[in-house]
Design a protein around this motif. Sequence first.
Motif, PDB file in Angstrom:
ATOM      1  N   UNK A  76     -28.779  -5.876  42.893  1.00  0.00           N
ATOM      2  CA  UNK A  76     -29.007  -7.168  42.169  1.00  0.00           C
ATOM      3  C   UNK A  76     -30.047  -7.968  42.900  1.00  0.00           C
ATOM      4  N   UNK A  77     -29.918  -8.109  44.226  1.00  0.00           N
ATOM      5  CA  UNK A  77     -31.067  -8.777  44.772  1.00  0.00           C
ATOM      6  C   UNK A  77     -32.375  -8.049  44.673  1.00  0.00           C
ATOM      7  N   UNK A  78     -32.658  -6.785  44.764  1.00  0.00           N
ATOM      8  CA  UNK A  78     -33.626  -6.212  44.388  1.00  0.00           C
ATOM      9  C   UNK A  78     -34.301  -6.315  42.947  1.00  0.00           C
ATOM     10  N   UNK A  79     -33.377  -6.273  42.213  1.00  0.00           N
ATOM     11  CA  UNK A  79     -33.588  -6.678  40.863  1.00  0.00           C
ATOM     12  C   UNK A  79     -34.328  -7.742  40.268  1.00  0.00           C
ATOM     13  N   UNK A  80     -33.629  -8.931  40.932  1.00  0.00           N
ATOM     14  CA  UNK A  80     -34.272 -10.196  40.395  1.00  0.00           C
ATOM     15  C   UNK A  80     -35.081 -10.854  41.420  1.00  0.00           C
ATOM     16  N   UNK A  81     -35.139 -10.674  42.570  1.00  0.00           N
ATOM     17  CA  UNK A  81     -36.102 -11.085  43.415  1.00  0.00           C
ATOM     18  C   UNK A  81     -37.584 -10.220  43.388  1.00  0.00           C
ATOM     19  N   UNK A 154     -34.740 -20.040  37.696  1.00  0.00           N
ATOM     20  CA  UNK A 154     -33.854 -19.519  36.858  1.00  0.00           C
ATOM     21  C   UNK A 154     -33.426 -18.209  37.713  1.00  0.00           C
ATOM     22  N   UNK A 155     -34.052 -17.593  38.462  1.00  0.00           N
ATOM     23  CA  UNK A 155     -33.617 -16.504  39.271  1.00  0.00           C
ATOM     24  C   UNK A 155     -32.791 -16.949  40.339  1.00  0.00           C
ATOM     25  N   UNK A 156     -32.898 -17.965  41.017  1.00  0.00           N
ATOM     26  CA  UNK A 156     -31.932 -18.609  42.001  1.00  0.00           C
ATOM     27  C   UNK A 156     -30.902 -18.976  41.184  1.00  0.00           C
ATOM     28  N   UNK A 157     -30.700 -19.633  40.392  1.00  0.00           N
ATOM     29  CA  UNK A 157     -29.554 -20.290  39.589  1.00  0.00           C
ATOM     30  C   UNK A 157     -28.617 -19.110  39.210  1.00  0.00           C
ATOM     31  N   UNK A 158     -29.309 -18.098  38.655  1.00  0.00           N
ATOM     32  CA  UNK A 158     -28.647 -16.969  38.149  1.00  0.00           C
ATOM     33  C   UNK A 158     -27.889 -16.152  39.310  1.00  0.00           C
ATOM     34  N   UNK A 159     -28.576 -15.975  40.267  1.00  0.00           N
ATOM     35  CA  UNK A 159     -28.118 -15.319  41.539  1.00  0.00           C
ATOM     36  C   UNK A 159     -26.883 -15.994  42.091  1.00  0.00           C
ATOM     37  N   UNK A 160     -27.069 -17.452  42.177  1.00  0.00           N
ATOM     38  CA  UNK A 160     -26.073 -18.337  42.511  1.00  0.00           C
ATOM     39  C   UNK A 160     -24.680 -17.792  41.656  1.00  0.00           C
ATOM     40  N   UNK A 161     -24.866 -18.041  40.668  1.00  0.00           N
ATOM     41  CA  UNK A 161     -23.882 -17.726  39.587  1.00  0.00           C
ATOM     42  C   UNK A 161     -23.262 -16.203  39.761  1.00  0.00           C
ATOM     43  N   UNK A 162     -24.333 -15.353  39.791  1.00  0.00           N
ATOM     44  CA  UNK A 162     -23.708 -13.968  40.108  1.00  0.00           C
ATOM     45  C   UNK A 162     -22.801 -13.630  41.445  1.00  0.00           C
ATOM     46  N   UNK A 163     -23.289 -14.470  42.475  1.00  0.00           N
ATOM     47  CA  UNK A 163     -22.503 -14.222  43.625  1.00  0.00           C
ATOM     48  C   UNK A 163     -21.240 -15.057  43.450  1.00  0.00           C
TER      49      UNK A 163
END
Length: 184
Positions: A76-81, A154-163
């Motif tokens: 997921x880290x790889x995919x989004x960032x 949006x990517x940062x916010x989504x990653x916080x939600x995902x975690x």
Amino acid sequence: MSPGNDGRVTWTAPEVSRPEPPLIAGEREALEAWLDFHRSTLLMKCGGLTADQLKQRAVEPSGLSLLGLVRHMTDVERWWFRIHGTDQDMTFLYWSEDDPDSGFANLDTHDAPAVLAAYQEEIELARAATRDKKLDDVVPSHGHHPERARDIRWIYLHMIEEYARHNGHADLLRERVDGSTGYY
């Protein structure tokens, strides 16, 4: 590492200290701090467990395990960032289109210390990939929805939600493995 019943040393996941996000911060600093808080939370849930404990499934038929969550979040880290955030084409470490659950499955073939190291390396690569990007920078979409451009914010916010969601799973998995509960 701790001694096993047969006298050999058994590997255990390292204990991790979690940084507290600042109460007053700029937007970027706050987003990065909360993301690092959640990244560290996942590692804390793994801390002190053996490789076998990290691979333990919670409850049948669920395939969730702590090691599976770490593998999933690596991809997921790889995919989004990196894939979205910097528009790079690259393969995933664990996920494949042929086997979408492969991040959570096939745990017997993966070495827990190597999985944790790959996760931490991917986090560093994710940080480096977007370090010079502005939160308002719009990046193209990959995957099945090329029309869904988004900004770095949006990517940062989504990653916080995902975690946050997966750390809830990690809480339950850790409790099932050794009874540990709480905000640690």
